[in-house]
Design an enzyme around this catalytic site. Structure first.
Site, short mmCIF file in Angstrom:
data_model
loop_
_atom_site.label_atom_id
_atom_site.label_comp_id
_atom_site.label_asym_id
_atom_site.label_seq_id
_atom_site.Cartn_x
_atom_site.Cartn_y
_atom_site.Cartn_z
N ARG A 312 -0.90 -5.33 3.36
CA ARG A 312 0.14 -6.25 2.00
C ARG A 312 1.05 -6.79 2.94
O ARG A 312 2.15 -6.55 2.89
CB ARG A 312 0.88 -5.33 1.55
CG ARG A 312 -0.50 -4.14 1.29
CD ARG A 312 -1.01 -4.75 -0.61
NE ARG A 312 -2.47 -3.90 -0.71
CZ ARG A 312 -1.93 -3.44 -2.18
NH1 ARG A 312 -0.67 -2.86 -2.50
NH2 ARG A 312 -3.12 -2.42 -1.89
N GLU A 314 4.21 -7.75 2.29
CA GLU A 314 5.11 -8.15 1.10
C GLU A 314 6.46 -8.00 1.84
O GLU A 314 6.32 -6.79 2.60
CB GLU A 314 5.09 -6.50 0.47
CG GLU A 314 3.79 -6.51 -0.63
CD GLU A 314 3.49 -5.55 -1.41
OE1 GLU A 314 4.68 -4.77 -0.93
OE2 GLU A 314 2.99 -5.64 -1.82
N ARG A 320 9.80 3.04 1.91
CA ARG A 320 8.38 3.37 1.04
C ARG A 320 6.90 2.06 1.46
O ARG A 320 5.88 2.49 0.89
CB ARG A 320 8.06 4.20 -0.09
CG ARG A 320 8.85 2.74 -1.07
CD ARG A 320 8.61 3.73 -2.56
NE ARG A 320 8.60 2.01 -3.47
CZ ARG A 320 8.28 2.33 -4.96
NH1 ARG A 320 7.89 4.02 -5.78
NH2 ARG A 320 8.64 1.44 -6.62
N HIS A 321 8.00 1.01 1.62
CA HIS A 321 7.43 -0.37 1.98
C HIS A 321 6.26 -0.20 3.40
O HIS A 321 7.06 -0.26 4.28
CB HIS A 321 7.33 -1.11 1.73
CG HIS A 321 7.32 -1.14 -0.11
ND1 HIS A 321 8.21 -1.12 -1.27
CD2 HIS A 321 6.79 -1.72 -0.69
CE1 HIS A 321 7.90 -1.00 -2.26
NE2 HIS A 321 6.81 -1.29 -2.21
N GLU A 464 5.29 6.36 -7.32
CA GLU A 464 4.30 6.24 -7.29
C GLU A 464 3.77 6.18 -6.08
O GLU A 464 3.89 5.86 -5.12
CB GLU A 464 3.40 4.77 -7.26
CG GLU A 464 2.20 4.00 -7.74
CD GLU A 464 1.81 3.69 -6.84
OE1 GLU A 464 0.97 3.16 -5.93
OE2 GLU A 464 2.67 2.41 -7.29
N SER A 467 -2.54 4.00 -7.54
CA SER A 467 -2.88 3.27 -8.60
C SER A 467 -4.73 2.58 -9.08
O SER A 467 -5.19 2.94 -8.22
CB SER A 467 -2.12 1.70 -8.63
OG SER A 467 -2.24 0.59 -9.35
N ARG A 515 2.25 7.62 1.86
CA ARG A 515 3.33 7.58 0.90
C ARG A 515 3.51 9.17 0.51
O ARG A 515 3.75 10.14 0.07
CB ARG A 515 3.07 6.91 -0.03
CG ARG A 515 4.35 6.63 -0.66
CD ARG A 515 4.41 5.95 -1.94
NE ARG A 515 4.43 3.89 -1.24
CZ ARG A 515 4.67 3.04 -2.10
NH1 ARG A 515 4.52 3.25 -3.43
NH2 ARG A 515 4.86 2.31 -1.53
#
Length: 541
Positions: A312, A314, A320-321, A464, A467, A515
């Site tokens: 990812r 991001e 948490r990323h 979360e 998903s 996570r």
């Protein structure tokens, strides 16, 4: 005799010039007699001292420990030794009295007079080893042990001995090792980038003012940081999550597949993808194995799972990323309702939690010593709320900046977790029926409410971890949704075409391994559960 003669000569002179070389006044007979007795006494004393020195030299010339300590030659597989090596974790009271070989790292050493205390570390387990000068242990062996550098790998032959008081500084508290042999297998350099004892301390600053190690130093020297008992426990438990995930799914008829990580179009839509050069064209690192799991369902595999890297792009530097993480993905066909799949997913999580409790109790306890946390709580059956219910709970708690069609912000996500925990006494729950506008293009709309999707997120301690959704298996509806999201149909043509020849209804989702581990153990940063983290600022080691 030469040594004795020299000593005696030095003693007789004792720093004085011979009497023939100076003029001395004559002494009386009484004084001469007194002087003669004094010299005889001194001579006798020096002869006794010389004999003791010679005896000492003779004793020291024979090292009673010779051949039972030292440094191995570099192991190049020259020979295979038939020797049973015991694990430190097996050093318990019931093996006291037995002689064992143990291999481990020298965690710490402390020499005091004619004795030396060592702590030997094997993964997350430690045991005390002792050497005392005796008829079988020479002072040279003790001195050698005291000078072995920390973090060196050693082989020890020892007698397992019960101790009158617990050794509280070690995990194996009921016994110690009385060393018979000590061999260095691989020596560490004396200067370490970080001290393992410092990295084992609780919190950012220890309560007694001792040093701790910051996160960047840990990650820059990850091969050392990972040696701490806590990190050993974290990653063994994380391995257990993978093991239990695969084991549970296989029992339910799933098969494991491997999906490509280099793809022609963004698998999730949007711009958060890593573009790579693929010969004379562009390609992307997969954000998810989603499209290929679905193609496998089209190919009648019925139930599949994938364990592999997910990418990812991001630019998120949060707790948490990560830009690369391990995805635990699953997909399954169902008969009439996607809750058939959602029930399976909930049961898989519960099976993982139960397995961790029974198989990894030692690891959980080890982590809890350095990073105390509350035990993870979950319900059977798993609590399931609709998205609207969750939003209403936030509104009832006084949150104003949240709507029924908006995605949850991180603060609201965490707050909802606290509200759920307080009301239902669980750290684990499912939020169902998300707004269709905030989900990927392949999400099946809710037939009863076109603003909702047959989609869900799963939460642990208010964050979360998964998903998922029912996927669109009708090519025309899929094309419509792709255009709605602004995707280039040419780049996903093969994906859409895979549904043109009949496909069963299906659902699934993707779990973030790091996570799950972080939240199960109540840790504060995902970098603690990523072996070699990749985030926007870190690409090494």
């Amino acid at each position: 005799m030469d040594k004795v003669s020299n000593v005696m000569e030095d003693v007789s002179l004792n720093g004085r010039v011979p009497v023939d070389d100076v003029d001395e006044p004559k002494l009386s007979k009484k004084a001469l007699k007194k002087q003669q007795k004094k010299e005889e006494k001194a001579t006798k004393k020096e002869e006794q001292r010389t004999q003791e020195l010679d005896a000492g030299d003779s004793a020291e010339a024979v090292d009673v420990s010779a051949g039972r300590y030292g440094v191995y030659e570099t192991i190049k597989s020259k020979e295979r030794i038939d020797r049973c090596i015991s694990n430190v974790k097996d050093m318990l009271a019931d093996v006291a009295g037995s002689t064992v070989w143990v291999r481990g790292r020298l965690h710490t050493s402390r020499a005091k007079g004619k004795q030396c205390f060592l702590v030997i570390r094997d993964r997350q387990y430690t045991v005390q080893a002792v050497l005392f000068v005796s008829e079988t242990v020479s002072k040279w062996m003790v001195k050698f042990a005291a000078n072995v550098t920390k973090e060196s790998i050693v082989d020890i032959e020892a007698v397992v001995t019960s101790v009158p008081q617990l050794v509280e500084s070690c995990s194996q508290q009921e016994v110690e090792l009385s060393v018979k042999q000590l061999w260095v297998v691989s020596a560490s350099e004396p200067r370490l980038p970080l001290q393992i004892e410092d990295a084992m301390r609780v919190g950012k600053e220890s309560t007694d003012g001792q040093a701790t190690v910051n996160q960047d130093t840990r990650l820059d020297n990850r091969w050392l940081d990972l040696r701490t008992p806590t990190n050993q426990a974290i990653f063994r438990l994380e391995s257990g999550v993978c093991e239990l995930f695969a084991e549970t799914l296989r029992k339910r008829g799933f098969i494991e597949i491997q999906s490509p990580k280099i793809i022609s179009a963004a698998s999730e839509g949007g711009a958060n993808v890593f573009e790579v050069s693929y010969f004379k064209r562009s390609a992307y690192l997969a954000q998810s194995p989603q499209l290929y799991k679905q193609m496998a369902i089209c190919a009648d595999f019925e139930k599949v799972f994938v364990i592999g890297s997910v990418f990812r792009a991001e630019d998120s530097n949060t707790h948490r990323h990560l830009c690369e993480f391990v995805g635990l993905d699953l997909e399954m066909s169902f008969y009439y309702h996607y809750h058939e799949a959602l029930d399976t997913i909930a049961d898989v999580f519960v099976s993982i939690f139960k397995g961790l409790e029974t198989r990894y109790a030692d690891e959980i306890a080890s982590v809890n010593k350095q990073f105390p946390h509350e035990p993870f709580k979950y319900l059977e059956p798993t609590l399931r709320l609709e998205f609207r219910e969750g939003i209403q709970m936030l509104k009832d708690a006084g949150v104003e900046d949240v709507g029924f069609d908006d995605d949850l912000s991180t603060p609201n996500e965490k707050l909802l977790g606290k509200l759920v925990n307080k009301k239902y006494d669980t750290d684990f729950y499912i939020l169902d029926k998300f707004p269709i506008g905030i989900r990927p293009f392949y999400t099946m709309p809710d037939p009863a409410d076109p603003t909702r999707g047959n989609s869900y997120d799963i939460y642990m301690r208010g964050e979360e971890v998964m998903s998922g959704a029912q996927r669109i298996h009708d090519p025309e509806l899929l094309t419509e949704r792709a255009l709605h999201h602004g995707l280039d149909l040419d780049k996903i043509r093969s994906y859409i075409d895979s549904f043109r020849h009949g496909c069963p209804p299906h659902a699934g989702g993707g779990i973030g391994l790091e996570r799950v581990t972080m939240l199960y153990l109540g840790l504060d940063n995902i970098r603690k559960t990523s072996l070699f983290p990749r985030d926007p600022k870190r690409l090494t080691p």
